[in-house]
Design an enzyme around this catalytic site. Structure first.
Site, short mmCIF file in Angstrom:
data_model
loop_
_atom_site.label_atom_id
_atom_site.label_comp_id
_atom_site.label_asym_id
_atom_site.label_seq_id
_atom_site.Cartn_x
_atom_site.Cartn_y
_atom_site.Cartn_z
N GLY A 40 0.79 -1.23 0.00
CA GLY A 40 0.00 0.00 0.00
C GLY A 40 0.83 1.28 0.00
O GLY A 40 0.29 2.38 -0.17
N LYS A 195 -25.03 29.06 14.66
CA LYS A 195 -24.97 27.59 14.72
C LYS A 195 -24.14 27.13 15.91
O LYS A 195 -23.09 27.70 16.19
CB LYS A 195 -24.35 27.10 13.40
C1 R5P Z 1 -17.74 25.55 9.30
O1 R5P Z 1 -16.99 26.12 10.01
C2 R5P Z 1 -17.59 25.45 7.82
O2 R5P Z 1 -17.65 26.69 7.20
C3 R5P Z 1 -18.61 24.54 7.22
O3 R5P Z 1 -19.89 25.05 7.53
C4 R5P Z 1 -18.53 23.17 7.78
O4 R5P Z 1 -17.20 22.76 7.92
C5 R5P Z 1 -19.26 22.20 6.87
O5 R5P Z 1 -19.26 20.96 7.51
P1 R5P Z 1 -20.53 20.03 7.45
O6 R5P Z 1 -20.93 19.93 6.00
O7 R5P Z 1 -20.02 18.73 8.02
O8 R5P Z 1 -21.61 20.64 8.28
#
Ligand code: R5P
Length: 313
Positions: A40, A195
């Site tokens: 690998g 969020k």
């Molecule tokens: C967050 O800090 C980034 O900007 C993205 O929102 C995030 O990394 C996206 O990750 P996921 O698709 O797993 O929510």
């Protein structure tokens, strides 16, 4: 002394974008054989003479992340030992970027480690696009040219002539990027999702700052990994009365159940670029735009020692 010409090589991480870059530059791709030893380990043989050349090596460190990263390092080692005069690592998508600080005790700063590895392996410069955090440029002690996919993505939305646009940002960290999109979409209003991350692939929407009701919402993010952030944002936009919902992101990593989550959120379309190959994840609602011209033009300018920032003015 450097030869006049430059050469483009590619790893296997994103061969399509490398081909498109070569096509734009009207240059044949230089050859490197990449294979695996029986156990690998990665085996590489540079097949074209690179002595004294200005070499550009294209490799996205997208999934399989560790394979692609290791390929990048080993290819650079081979190019350096073959006496390339200068090596530019062209990394359309830079993986490990989200581990850019010690968010808690006893964790690594992997983005810095990866920057060290790339430099140590032989890169003289880096050309990359929409880093998760722009300050990762500072993890390198070699020049970094940081491009934005925004001109390509915005051009698409401008041509669509959407009605009453509102740009919705998936989290506070992406507000700067989203504000720039809103400004260039005719001064559209901006809404931001507050969020909270409750796990590596789970998030929770605490609040929406701004109004999405009655708007044609464009949800923007730098990358889509598990799809949780963007799908949640789209869902919240609908619940709050958005007229239509579209998604837009530079890097379509789309791992795990990302596609299912996005499909379930019933967005009009998802607009992404080719910094990460879709590799079988093509769907009718996914529009993939190419950033190859931007990368190619940046390569040409680096070779000629011309300005890169004027590409975006
Ligand atoms: C967050 O800090 C980034 O900007 C993205 O929102 C995030 O990394 C996206 O990750 P996921 O698709 O797993 O929510």
């Amino acid at each position: 002394m450097r030869k006049k010409e430059f050469q483009i090589f590619s790893g296997t991480g994103n061969r399509k974008v490398a081909d498109r870059i070569c096509k734009y530059l009207d240059l044949p791709m230089s050859r490197a054989e990449i294979s695996r030893f029986p156990d690998g380990e990665i085996d590489v043989k540079i097949q074209d003479d690179v002595r004294g050349s200005d070499v550009f090596l294209v490799q996205s460190t997208c999934p399989p992340v560790n394979e692609n990263l290791m390929e990048l390092l080993i290819l650079m080692d081979a190019l350096r030992r073959a006496s390339a005069d200068r090596i530019t690592a062209v990394i359309p998508y830079f993986g490990y970027a989200r581990q850019d600080r010690k968010a808690e005790g006893r964790v690594p700063i992997s983005a810095k480690l990866v920057a060290n590895l790339i430099t140590k392996a032989g890169a003289d410069r880096v050309l990359t696009m929409d880093l998760h955090a722009a300050q990762i440029q500072g993890f390198f002690d070699i020049p970094v040219d940081h491009l934005y996919a925004a001109p390509v993505l915005l051009d698409y939305f401008k041509k669509k002539d959407l009605g009453k646009v509102c740009v919705l940002c998936c989290d506070v960290g992406g507000a700067k990027m989203a504000r720039a999109y809103a400004k260039r979409l005719g001064g559209a209003p901006l809404a931001i999702i507050d969020k909270r991350r409750t796990g590596p692939s789970e998030t929770e929407v605490a609040e929406v700052i701004g109004t999405v009701e009655g708007h044609d919402v464009v949800v923007v993010d730098d990358m889509i990994s598990t799809g949780t952030s963007i799908a949640e944002a789209a869902k919240v936009a609908r619940e709050r009365g958005a007229r239509s919902v579209r998604m837009c992101a530079t890097h379509a990593v789309l791992c795990g159940k990302a596609l299912e989550k996005i499909e379930a959120s019933k967005v009009e379309e998802l607009v992404v670029t080719d910094t990460v190959p879709l590799n079988g994840k093509e769907r009718p609602f996914i529009i993939q735009l190419t950033v190859a011209e931007l990368l190619a033009e940046a390569i040409r300018r680096i070779h000629k020692s011309e300005s890169i920032s004027s590409l975006f003015s």
